[in-house]
Structure formats: structure tokens, C-alpha cells
Design an enzyme around this catalytic site. Structure first.
Site, PDB file in Angstrom:
ATOM      1  CB  THR A 160      58.702 -49.307   2.150  1.00  0.00           C
ATOM      2  OG1 THR A 160      59.187 -49.456   0.802  1.00  0.00           O
ATOM      3  CG2 THR A 160      57.234 -48.951   2.111  1.00  0.00           C
ATOM      4  CG  ASP A 161      62.950 -50.165   6.257  1.00  0.00           C
ATOM      5  OD1 ASP A 161      62.256 -51.190   6.294  1.00  0.00           O
ATOM      6  OD2 ASP A 161      63.293 -49.549   7.273  1.00  0.00           O
ATOM      7  CB  ALA A 162      65.390 -54.136   3.499  1.00  0.00           C
TER       8      ALA A 162
ATOM      9  N   GLY B 153      60.210 -54.051   5.196  1.00  0.00           N
ATOM     10  CA  GLY B 153      58.862 -54.164   4.657  1.00  0.00           C
ATOM     11  C   GLY B 153      57.913 -53.104   5.177  1.00  0.00           C
TER      12      GLY B 153
END
Lengths: 143, 143, 143, 143
Positions: D25-27, D29
Site C-alpha cells: 500500500t501507499d500513503a 491508503g
């Protein structure tokens, strides 16, 4: 942590600036903990390059590579998307076949993560061998 | 591919230089195919930053982000450890809510990988919204 | 390190099997050192899930997450492409707001990498908070 | 795209289940766009393994590997942390030296991402070579 003696005659520090991208972050909104090890490895590569060495040349000419034997990380403060960070690397020990370094990942004056790594010089069969003389000289002189 | 008209009045190209590290390669000795998409995303982020925008500010001030809707990659030549590469990005279309770009990953004069991406501007709920006017202006004027 | 008492009444070990793919390896032909931390995190997630908890539910119901505060790794033997490995996790300490674990990454009977991690329970603001009672109960009872 | 004839006598589909972890995942979400290519590659590896082949054996016995020549992705719906997903792979073309597949990444009945990949069989020098007969037979018979 460097001793008082080491602070008095400090090993020159290598500074590697980099940026935090989406790929580095996770759903918690911060940099994923394993990725600090990537940043540290990029910095070690650039520290070698700054002294005239790169991985492909080390493999082609000397048949050696550096492998991480041990690594520890203290995560003090989180890094976030778009942060401009630095890896500050101090080589703390140069042995015949091993190399140790402290690597702080910093944002301005704050240390976000403190890493310690121990590297071994290995041949293509993965066996420990002496660090090539030119590299030893480069890290021991500390110009 | 840009049309003749576009070539006649070309969209300025953004150039993002970067280095290939161990983390980018795989056991085949070359850069892992998914990692070219990371390089391309770093380049898009820096292209935005060069025009005065970053992801955190876009989220904080406008509540928007850019999401990749489609992406294609042609892998022509492999990249290797220690390579000094560039991502050359040309924005090929700016719509009200979407942005398209061609991104070539190059080593000196050779194109290693050709990417095409289509991005959508989305709000925090993930729904498509209009690109903020300041970004539209920045990409349409092409100073 | 587990105390003698804990060895006498050992905390049950959680075993997480996984496979090494191209994405995990690097140009040295072995698993990249940062990626062992990914394997360990997958295993901790599955250990939580086996006891009835997952990250999204912890966030939604309790507003908490587990953040890695410290991590150390000893790299003893390299893992390679296609290897079938396991992460063997032993929770060694359960405090009010922290959790410690030893995590060995193994191939058949050989330990390839030994990890130690210390996790903190944090709220959405990133501040340390008590571990939810249900999780504490699950890890302290050790059925 | 499978031809009508192929739909009439469909190639059996390979299903690869997997879980979304923090690393994916990344920032924003959601799962980072490059990581779907990792999932797809894991699935192709397991599809080969299910038919009796693995990368190390192909390298050791035949001196060949499969390299991705082209890949396209349509991102329809985002995947999130803790999601239980599948990669559903259909081989759509088997040539003498190339292999094409459609790979859908799905959550229950929803297709989140549609991938198309074209693979080339290459020797250790990176040059295209014929796919080993045993693999051709395995993919053409489709028992």
C-alpha cells in the site's frame, strides 16, 4: 554511538540526499519500515562511488561484492511523503574483510532513523574475502 | 505518440535523472519490470514539483490526488545495476479531470522502456474531480 | 531473548510459509536484505489475523496500529529465487503498550535470517497508547 | 484478446490467491500501482510451477528465462490493506518464442485491475529463443 575519541577525530561523513515518493510510504501514511534499509543501501553505494568504486566494476575486476551481515534500526520519528531527507553515513570500522557503518536518516536537524550495519566482502561463491586494497586505502585514509 | 501538430509545437519535456540501485534489480541481473513504474512516478512527482505543486499540499489545500487509471509499458532494452538513467516525460493531453503522458526511460540515447500513463484527478473519496485551476494553467501554458 | 521460564512454558510459535519471487531478489542473485523485513511483517499480520485481528478493524474499532520501534537482523545464509521459506515468530514480551518478538526466517531446518522486533501500539496521531485489551488477552493467554 | 474459437474451447484459468500487506500500500491508503505487476508475476510463477516448471530449473536445465516485453494495466477499482485478492490468469497465445496472457486481479466478483502481458523466452545472453518443448506442450495441451 561514536565515542568521545571518535567525535574528537571524526571519520568524514558521507551525506546522501533523497526524496520520499509514494512507493516508499504505506497505508499508515508514513514510510514503510523496510524502506529505510533501501535508502541506506543507496547511500552506501554513492559513498563507494564518491571514492571511485561501483558494484559492477568491483564484480568485473575483483570478483567481489559487499553483503550485509547484520543491521539494526531504531525508528525514532516517521518520515512522510514528499519529505526531503538525508542519509548521513559514518564508517566506524574497517577490518580486513568487514566494514561497519552508522547511518542516520535525517530531516533537517532531526534524526528519524538510526541504522547500524556490518558488511562483509564476499567473492562470487559468497565466501568472505579480503576487501580489495584500493578500497581499504580509500576508507582508511579518509582524506 | 504525439501528433505532427504536437511535434511542431512540442510540449516541453521534463527530464528526471536517477540511478539504478540493488533494490531495483532482480535475480535475472536486470531491473525488475514493475520498478520502471516507480521511476515514472518519481518523475511525475518531480515534474509537478518543478511547477510548484506537491502531493501533500494538493491533499491539504485542494483535497485531491492523481491516480493512475491506465498504464502501458514496452520493454525494449534492459537496465542494469549502477546505470545512470533518465525519465523523459511529455504531457500529451490535459483534460478537465485527466492528464496523459508519455514517459521514456532512457540510457544516453537509447530508450529502454516506453510508458504511457493516464491519470485521473480524484478527491479523498476516490471520485473523479476537476484538476485544480492552478495545475491546469501550469500544464496548459507550457512556459 | 526468551527467559528460562518462558522456555519451560513456551509461547506458541506462529509459522508463516511463503515463496521467494523475482521481486524479492536482486542482481546478486539472492534476496535483497530489506525484503526480509517485509516477510516478517507479513508474518506478524497473519499471526494477528490467526487470533482474530486485522489492521483495518484495529484502525476502525480502536483507532490503533502497531508501529515498529526497533528491529535488528542477522543475515546468516542467503535465500534464493523459488525458495519455499517460513517465518517462525515467537512473541517474547507483551507489555502494556509494546510487543516484542523474535522472527526467524527459515528454509527447512536452516535459519537464514534472525530478526528481533519491538512494536509499539500507537493511536492515529502516532502517540503510544495501551494495546487493546482483547489483543493483550489473546497474546497473554497463549492457548 | 481471446478469439471466439478460444472462447469456445477456453484455456483453463489459473487462480492465484494472495493477501494485501502494508508493503503493498501507499500513503493514499490503497495498493501502489506498480505492485499489481508484482502480484501478476507471482501468479505467472505459480502457474508455471503448477505445470511442473520453476525459474531455477529452467535456468539450470535449459538456460532460459521469461522476460516481459510488454504490459498494460487498467486500474478499475482500488485494492486496500488486508484485502484477500486473486490473480486470474488466462494464457491467450502461445507462440514459438512468446507467450501472452490476460491477468485480472479480483476481489470476490469485482475485477480491480486488468493486465495484459507479453513474455519472451530468452537465453542467458538475453536473446530470444524458442520456448522449451516441455513448456510448449504443457501450455498447448491444457488438460
Amino acid at each position: 554511538m561514536p565515542s568521545a575519541a571518535k567525535i574528537a577525530k571524526p571519520v568524514p561523513e558521507h551525506v546522501f540526499p533523497f526524496r520520499v515518493y509514494y512507493e516508499d510510504t504505506d497505508a499508515a501514511g508514513i514510510v514503510y519500515y523496510a524502506n529505510y534499509l533501501k535508502f541506506a543501501e543507496r547511500a552506501r553505494t554513492e559513498m563507494l562511488r564518491a571514492r571511485g568504486f561501483d558494484h559492477r566494476q568491483l564484480d568485473a575486476e575483483d570478483g567481489v561484492a559487499f553483503a550485509v551481515r547484520a543491521c539494526s534500526a531504531d525508528y525514532l520519528l516517521p518520515a512522510r511523503l514528499d519529505d526531503a531527507l538525508e542519509v548521513r553515513t559514518r564508517v566506524t570500522h574497517v577490518g580486513g574483510a568487514t566494514l561497519e557503518a552508522d547511518q542516520d536518516i535525517t530531516r533537517e536537524d532531526a534524526v528519524l532513523t538510526r541504522l547500524k550495519v556490518r558488511l562483509a566482502c564476499i567473492n562470487r561463491a559468497g565466501r568472505p574475502v579480503r576487501i580489495p586494497a584500493a578500497i581499504l586505502a580509500a576508507f582508511r585514509s579518509n582524506p
